[in-house]
Design an enzyme around this catalytic site. Sequence first.
Site, PDB file in Angstrom:
ATOM      1  N   ASP A   1       0.521  -0.507   5.175  1.00 31.10           N
ATOM      2  CA  ASP A   1      -0.174   0.760   5.476  1.00 31.10           C
ATOM      3  C   ASP A   1      -1.458   0.847   4.655  1.00 31.10           C
ATOM      4  O   ASP A   1      -1.585   1.673   3.750  1.00 31.10           O
ATOM      5  CB  ASP A   1       0.756   1.946   5.182  1.00 31.10           C
ATOM      6  CG  ASP A   1       0.122   3.273   5.574  1.00 31.10           C
ATOM      7  OD1 ASP A   1      -0.848   3.275   6.364  1.00 31.10           O
ATOM      8  OD2 ASP A   1       0.589   4.315   5.083  1.00 31.10           O
TER       9      ASP A   1
ATOM     10  N   ASN B   1      -3.284  -6.091  -6.422  1.00 30.97           N
ATOM     11  CA  ASN B   1      -4.098  -6.147  -5.212  1.00 30.97           C
ATOM     12  C   ASN B   1      -3.221  -6.743  -4.116  1.00 30.97           C
ATOM     13  O   ASN B   1      -2.703  -7.857  -4.252  1.00 30.97           O
ATOM     14  CB  ASN B   1      -5.328  -7.029  -5.471  1.00 30.97           C
ATOM     15  CG  ASN B   1      -6.194  -7.138  -4.235  1.00 30.97           C
ATOM     16  OD1 ASN B   1      -5.711  -7.265  -3.110  1.00 30.97           O
ATOM     17  ND2 ASN B   1      -7.489  -7.080  -4.449  1.00 30.97           N
ATOM     18  N   ALA B   2      -3.052  -6.019  -3.039  1.00 29.21           N
ATOM     19  CA  ALA B   2      -2.103  -6.432  -1.998  1.00 29.21           C
ATOM     20  C   ALA B   2      -2.469  -7.790  -1.395  1.00 29.21           C
ATOM     21  O   ALA B   2      -1.580  -8.585  -1.084  1.00 29.21           O
ATOM     22  CB  ALA B   2      -2.068  -5.376  -0.900  1.00 29.21           C
TER      23      ALA B   2
ATOM     24  N   PHE C   1       0.869  -1.188   0.000  1.00 19.82           N
ATOM     25  CA  PHE C   1       0.000   0.000   0.000  1.00 19.82           C
ATOM     26  C   PHE C   1       0.911   1.246   0.000  1.00 19.82           C
ATOM     27  O   PHE C   1       0.844   2.091   0.882  1.00 19.82           O
ATOM     28  CB  PHE C   1      -0.949   0.041   1.211  1.00 19.82           C
ATOM     29  CG  PHE C   1      -1.787  -1.197   1.378  1.00 19.82           C
ATOM     30  CD1 PHE C   1      -2.971  -1.350   0.659  1.00 19.82           C
ATOM     31  CD2 PHE C   1      -1.402  -2.210   2.243  1.00 19.82           C
ATOM     32  CE1 PHE C   1      -3.761  -2.495   0.809  1.00 19.82           C
ATOM     33  CE2 PHE C   1      -2.178  -3.354   2.402  1.00 19.82           C
ATOM     34  CZ  PHE C   1      -3.361  -3.500   1.692  1.00 19.82           C
TER      35      PHE C   1
ATOM     36  N   CYS D   1      -5.224   3.115   9.973  1.00 18.86           N
ATOM     37  CA  CYS D   1      -5.709   4.496  10.092  1.00 18.86           C
ATOM     38  C   CYS D   1      -7.212   4.520  10.320  1.00 18.86           C
ATOM     39  O   CYS D   1      -7.865   5.548  10.127  1.00 18.86           O
ATOM     40  CB  CYS D   1      -5.315   5.322   8.870  1.00 18.86           C
ATOM     41  SG  CYS D   1      -5.915   4.645   7.335  1.00 18.86           S
TER      42      CYS D   1
ATOM     43  N   ASP E   1       0.995  -1.244  -4.911  1.00 20.93           N
ATOM     44  CA  ASP E   1      -0.254  -0.492  -4.755  1.00 20.93           C
ATOM     45  C   ASP E   1      -1.174  -0.894  -5.902  1.00 20.93           C
ATOM     46  O   ASP E   1      -0.712  -1.293  -6.966  1.00 20.93           O
ATOM     47  CB  ASP E   1       0.002   1.020  -4.779  1.00 20.93           C
ATOM     48  CG  ASP E   1      -1.099   1.810  -4.084  1.00 20.93           C
ATOM     49  OD1 ASP E   1      -0.893   2.251  -2.934  1.00 20.93           O
ATOM     50  OD2 ASP E   1      -2.179   1.977  -4.693  1.00 20.93           O
ATOM     51  N   SER E   2      -2.483  -0.768  -5.671  1.00 19.60           N
ATOM     52  CA  SER E   2      -3.421  -1.125  -6.746  1.00 19.60           C
ATOM     53  C   SER E   2      -3.718   0.067  -7.650  1.00 19.60           C
ATOM     54  O   SER E   2      -4.390  -0.085  -8.661  1.00 19.60           O
ATOM     55  CB  SER E   2      -4.725  -1.660  -6.145  1.00 19.60           C
ATOM     56  OG  SER E   2      -5.275  -0.670  -5.303  1.00 19.60           O
TER      57      SER E   2
HETATM   58  N1  SAH Z   1       1.758   4.242   2.678  1.00 16.40           N
HETATM   59  C1  SAH Z   1       1.237   5.351   1.904  1.00 16.40           C
HETATM   60  C2  SAH Z   1      -0.230   5.615   2.132  1.00 16.40           C
HETATM   61  C3  SAH Z   1      -1.125   4.456   1.819  1.00 16.40           C
HETATM   62  S1  SAH Z   1      -2.779   4.918   1.576  1.00 16.40           S
HETATM   63  C4  SAH Z   1       2.040   6.615   2.253  1.00 16.40           C
HETATM   64  O1  SAH Z   1       2.749   6.621   3.254  1.00 16.40           O
HETATM   65  O2  SAH Z   1       1.939   7.587   1.514  1.00 16.40           O
HETATM   66  C5  SAH Z   1      -3.476   3.438   1.063  1.00 16.40           C
HETATM   67  C6  SAH Z   1      -3.092   2.994  -0.353  1.00 16.40           C
HETATM   68  O3  SAH Z   1      -3.647   1.700  -0.540  1.00 16.40           O
HETATM   69  C7  SAH Z   1      -3.624   3.846  -1.498  1.00 16.40           C
HETATM   70  O4  SAH Z   1      -2.545   4.272  -2.287  1.00 16.40           O
HETATM   71  C8  SAH Z   1      -4.517   2.888  -2.306  1.00 16.40           C
HETATM   72  O5  SAH Z   1      -4.373   3.077  -3.710  1.00 16.40           O
HETATM   73  C9  SAH Z   1      -3.983   1.556  -1.913  1.00 16.40           C
HETATM   74  N2  SAH Z   1      -4.894   0.407  -1.972  1.00 16.40           N
HETATM   75  C10 SAH Z   1      -6.184   0.346  -1.571  1.00 16.40           C
HETATM   76  N3  SAH Z   1      -6.656  -0.924  -1.679  1.00 16.40           N
HETATM   77  C11 SAH Z   1      -5.625  -1.675  -2.146  1.00 16.40           C
HETATM   78  C12 SAH Z   1      -5.471  -3.065  -2.451  1.00 16.40           C
HETATM   79  N4  SAH Z   1      -6.471  -3.952  -2.280  1.00 16.40           N
HETATM   80  N5  SAH Z   1      -4.258  -3.500  -2.883  1.00 16.40           N
HETATM   81  C13 SAH Z   1      -3.240  -2.629  -3.058  1.00 16.40           C
HETATM   82  N6  SAH Z   1      -3.332  -1.311  -2.783  1.00 16.40           N
HETATM   83  C14 SAH Z   1      -4.511  -0.841  -2.343  1.00 16.40           C
END
Ligand code: SAH
Length: 408
Positions: free
Chosen positions: A311, A290-291, A243, A351, A264-265
């Site tokens: 995150d 997808n994470a 993420f 968060c 990230d997705s």
């Molecule tokens: N760590 C980042 C903030 C993350 S915010 C920082 O410090 O700036 C959450 C992120 O998760 C977003 O960028 C969103 O695009 C991503 N996201 C949401 N669902 C997801 C999924 N299923 N798989 C991968 N990424 C995802």
Amino acid sequence: MPKSSPTSKTPEKSTLPAVTLSSRGAARLKSGHPWVYRSDISAADGVPPGATVRVLDPRGKFLGTALYSSSSQIAIRMIAREEVTDLPQLISDRIRAALAYRKPLVAHTDACRLVFSEADFLAGLIVDRYNDVLSLQILTQAMDAEPVRGAIIETLIAELHPAGILDRVDPRIRDLEQLPPRDSALLWGNKSSTVITMNTHLESGVRFHYDALEGQKTGAFLDQRENYAAAARYAHGDALDVFCYHGGFALHLAPRCSAVTGVDSSRPALEVADKNTALNQREIEWIEANAFDLLRDYAAAGKKYDTVVLDPPAFAKTRRDLHKALSGYKELNLRALKMLRPGGILITCSCSFHVSAADFLQTVASAALDAHKSLRILESRGAAQDHPILLNVPETSYLKCLMSHVSH
Ligand code: SAH
């Protein structure tokens, strides 16, 4: 709430409209929380949207001044214990106080949150600074009123001399507040994008592209700024930032690690991450996936890491989502822990306000048990200090960031 100058203590002569609370609403205010829900209001006859109001208990006793919303479930947000006669002046004073509060707390960066709504006694207003660009979020009817907008902009110009001030509009919030639609736009100056440097005290300050008219939230996750620096102290070896968004953690880990991968997705987020890699002359691999799927596949394939950051976005948007959210956190942490080598570092965040620190800790502990790993907590952290936590307003405390050592 702090005492402020443009107030008087003679509410009897007031020209402000009055809102009368039920005894439950009055009890809620006495517990220190500044919100009263619509269901706890017994009379608000003829009170216009966004009005500054006198708040009365069921016997007519004056409890303070609030900002009223005619449409939100949160009908009342207290703004002062006294009567407020000049709201724009009060807002201006409070903005100055928010800037002064941060002076001794925020160093080593040109990007931080300057005003954080209730936590700065400015319910409904968020102001972020990105170098010479300021980004506003106006979240309530009262903050949207022209004289208030004017006071906000004038004060920010006078105090900070920015090159641009932008209004970042969340259409969903304007709809909820029954405010006419508006586009995100420059309100002042001519600059909407810039380069910021977070954590200039690290061996090489990490720089990020910032574009106020794009991106999520206000464009960068400023609340994680101090956690990036803390993570850099422990990170080593092969690192995975899950993420990753624009690469906040990954870019900070890169100088300490032999290889860094960010996942990230969102393709647009990874495009900015890639520009940030070039800006900082780093080498990071970005993967669009997808994470949940990626972690499942990597864990099944026996991949190993020395540092993993998790995150995710807020899984629990409401209390009803809590159970599902906890199982999401459990799954992510379990898979990450399976991939961590002995001596590895897990940096895991939540968060979601509705997930308490105790629930989160319990979930990570349960994942560690299932993964047959022993964890020692290096640091239990929250949001950076420019996102203050106001006691009695639990909503101001939402970010959890645990940094742990995987012993064996
Ligand atoms: N760590 C980042 C903030 C993350 S915010 C920082 O410090 O700036 C959450 C992120 O998760 C977003 O960028 C969103 O695009 C991503 N996201 C949401 N669902 C997801 C999924 N299923 N798989 C991968 N990424 C995802």
